[in-house]
Enzyme design. Sequence first.
Site, PDB file in Angstrom:
ATOM      1  N   ARG A  46      16.516   3.594   2.092  1.00 36.89           N
ATOM      2  CA  ARG A  46      15.281   3.564   2.900  1.00 36.89           C
ATOM      3  C   ARG A  46      14.401   4.741   2.497  1.00 36.89           C
ATOM      4  NH1 ARG A  46      15.642   5.905   7.354  1.00 36.89           N
ATOM      5  NH2 ARG A  46      17.529   4.907   8.116  1.00 36.89           N
ATOM      6  N   TYR A  98      -9.905  -8.258   6.303  1.00 35.51           N
ATOM      7  CA  TYR A  98      -8.752  -9.143   6.392  1.00 35.51           C
ATOM      8  C   TYR A  98      -8.406  -9.397   7.858  1.00 35.51           C
ATOM      9  CZ  TYR A  98      -3.977 -10.737   5.695  1.00 35.51           C
ATOM     10  OH  TYR A  98      -2.817 -11.467   5.712  1.00 35.51           O
ATOM     11  N   ASP A 170      -9.228  -0.470   1.309  1.00 37.07           N
ATOM     12  CA  ASP A 170      -8.312  -1.547   0.952  1.00 37.07           C
ATOM     13  C   ASP A 170      -8.846  -2.150  -0.352  1.00 37.07           C
ATOM     14  OD1 ASP A 170      -7.041  -4.013   0.642  1.00 37.07           O
ATOM     15  OD2 ASP A 170      -6.898  -4.378   2.792  1.00 37.07           O
ATOM     16  N   LYS A 195      -0.784  -9.654  -3.685  1.00 36.96           N
ATOM     17  CA  LYS A 195      -1.898 -10.345  -4.301  1.00 36.96           C
ATOM     18  C   LYS A 195      -1.938 -10.067  -5.808  1.00 36.96           C
ATOM     19  CE  LYS A 195      -2.332 -11.251   0.031  1.00 36.96           C
ATOM     20  NZ  LYS A 195      -3.269 -10.615   0.934  1.00 36.96           N
TER      21      LYS A 195
HETATM   22  C1  PLP Z   1      -3.215 -10.016   2.253  1.00 35.75           C
HETATM   23  C2  PLP Z   1      -4.054  -8.873   2.580  1.00 35.75           C
HETATM   24  C3  PLP Z   1      -3.592  -7.836   3.407  1.00 35.75           C
HETATM   25  C4  PLP Z   1      -2.239  -7.882   4.072  1.00 35.75           C
HETATM   26  O1  PLP Z   1      -1.209  -7.840   3.155  1.00 35.75           O
HETATM   27  P1  PLP Z   1       0.232  -8.525   3.368  1.00 35.75           P
HETATM   28  O2  PLP Z   1       0.939  -8.208   2.111  1.00 35.75           O
HETATM   29  O3  PLP Z   1      -0.009  -9.992   3.582  1.00 35.75           O
HETATM   30  O4  PLP Z   1       0.828  -7.885   4.583  1.00 35.75           O
HETATM   31  C5  PLP Z   1      -4.427  -6.766   3.622  1.00 35.75           C
HETATM   32  N1  PLP Z   1      -5.657  -6.691   3.069  1.00 35.75           N
HETATM   33  C6  PLP Z   1      -6.144  -7.676   2.289  1.00 35.75           C
HETATM   34  C7  PLP Z   1      -7.512  -7.546   1.714  1.00 35.75           C
HETATM   35  C8  PLP Z   1      -5.364  -8.790   2.015  1.00 35.75           C
HETATM   36  O5  PLP Z   1      -5.857  -9.771   1.251  1.00 35.75           O
END
Ligand code: PLP
Length: 380
Positions: A46, A98, A170, A195
């Site tokens: 962890r 998001y 982000d 992604k």
């Molecule tokens: C998918 C996404 C998230 C969240 O990520 P997860 O891996 O699904 O928890 C946050 N910000 C953006 C822009 C995203 O596309």
Amino acid sequence: MRFETKAIHTGQQSDLSTGAVIVPVFQTSTYQQEALGKHKGYEYSRTGNPTRTALETCLAELEGGKYGLAFSSGLAATTAVFSLFGQGTHIVLGDDLYGGTYRLMEKVFRKWGISATYADVDDPESFERSITAQTRLIWIESPTNPLLKVIDIKRLAGVAQAAKVPLAVDNTFASPYFQNPLALGADLVVHSTTKYINGHSDVVGGALVVNDEALYNELKFHQNAAGAVPGPWDCWLTLRGLKTLALRMREHEKNAKYLAEFLSRHEKVVRTYYPGLEGTRDYEIASKQMRGFGGMLSFEIKGGVPAVERFLSGLKIFLLAESLGGVESLVSYPAKMTHASMPEQERLKRGITDTLIRLSVGIENCEDLKTDLENALLDS
Ligand SMILES: *Cc1c(COP(=O)(O)O)cnc(C)c1O
């Protein structure tokens, strides 16, 4: 070293004990200690795992940051950031973001006494106006989800610095290949590695990258104390995907640009959102701060919800699915999918209409993708 080389080599030296060229999956929860207090840097998985370290090191380098931290999902990474602040504090967020980040703020952190204001991403001054004495963070996405708006990060970093509030970006949609927010003055970069970074729609993961040591130590403490860490297999798969990020992003962008131009001229399309379409404010800002425009686009279709339904069922290559950034093309319907957790009134106020369709353009042949859209639009 340049981006492509770093993605393949940084943090990924051949294995010392065997010469294995690829960082092994260190599938272990614990590590033998030579003597009390004497170990090789790892005690418990962890807290740290060598496969995870390789991923964290490489991601930090690709973002031009000093420290990387990997999490079990993008939202786990976001949770670590929001958890830095206590009761009575306040966060300013961009209003196009998001859906899951919005839900986390509204349904989880509000309960713990953290408040939020959503600033208009089209109006940089609305961020300034939203800052209070209790504000501890400004949080944005750029390009935004799902309207692909581009925020002037350098300008907003100036606002944040003047108010002595850190700026988190982000960077999921751009990926580090097209944009490095730290170099533009941001303090913290957030990724859903689910992604583009992993890129093959087979892992859920998240990451943070920072330069400030004190901030890193706080986040690292939270990563270990709260424990939302990715397993070694997920780190290994993400590292494998990361090696081809540059190649994939170039192809995603080429295809997205081609399809955005096609859609923007199509008679059944009301409006196309893609920062690479010239003549918009988003294009101007993106050209200054990004090295490319990415593989995401959205558009509004004529004919209301029935046309949306006919279009979606007419597609053969684009798969109707949540998520983005994989090699395969996906289509989503924000009103009922990614932004279903947002109240209708809030959603419409933000321009996420009932006829908005979002595409994650994959790396298939662009003529095949165009034909698929063309046929589905004909049916719509
Ligand atoms: C998918 C996404 C998230 C969240 O990520 P997860 O891996 O699904 O928890 C946050 N910000 C953006 C822009 C995203 O596309």
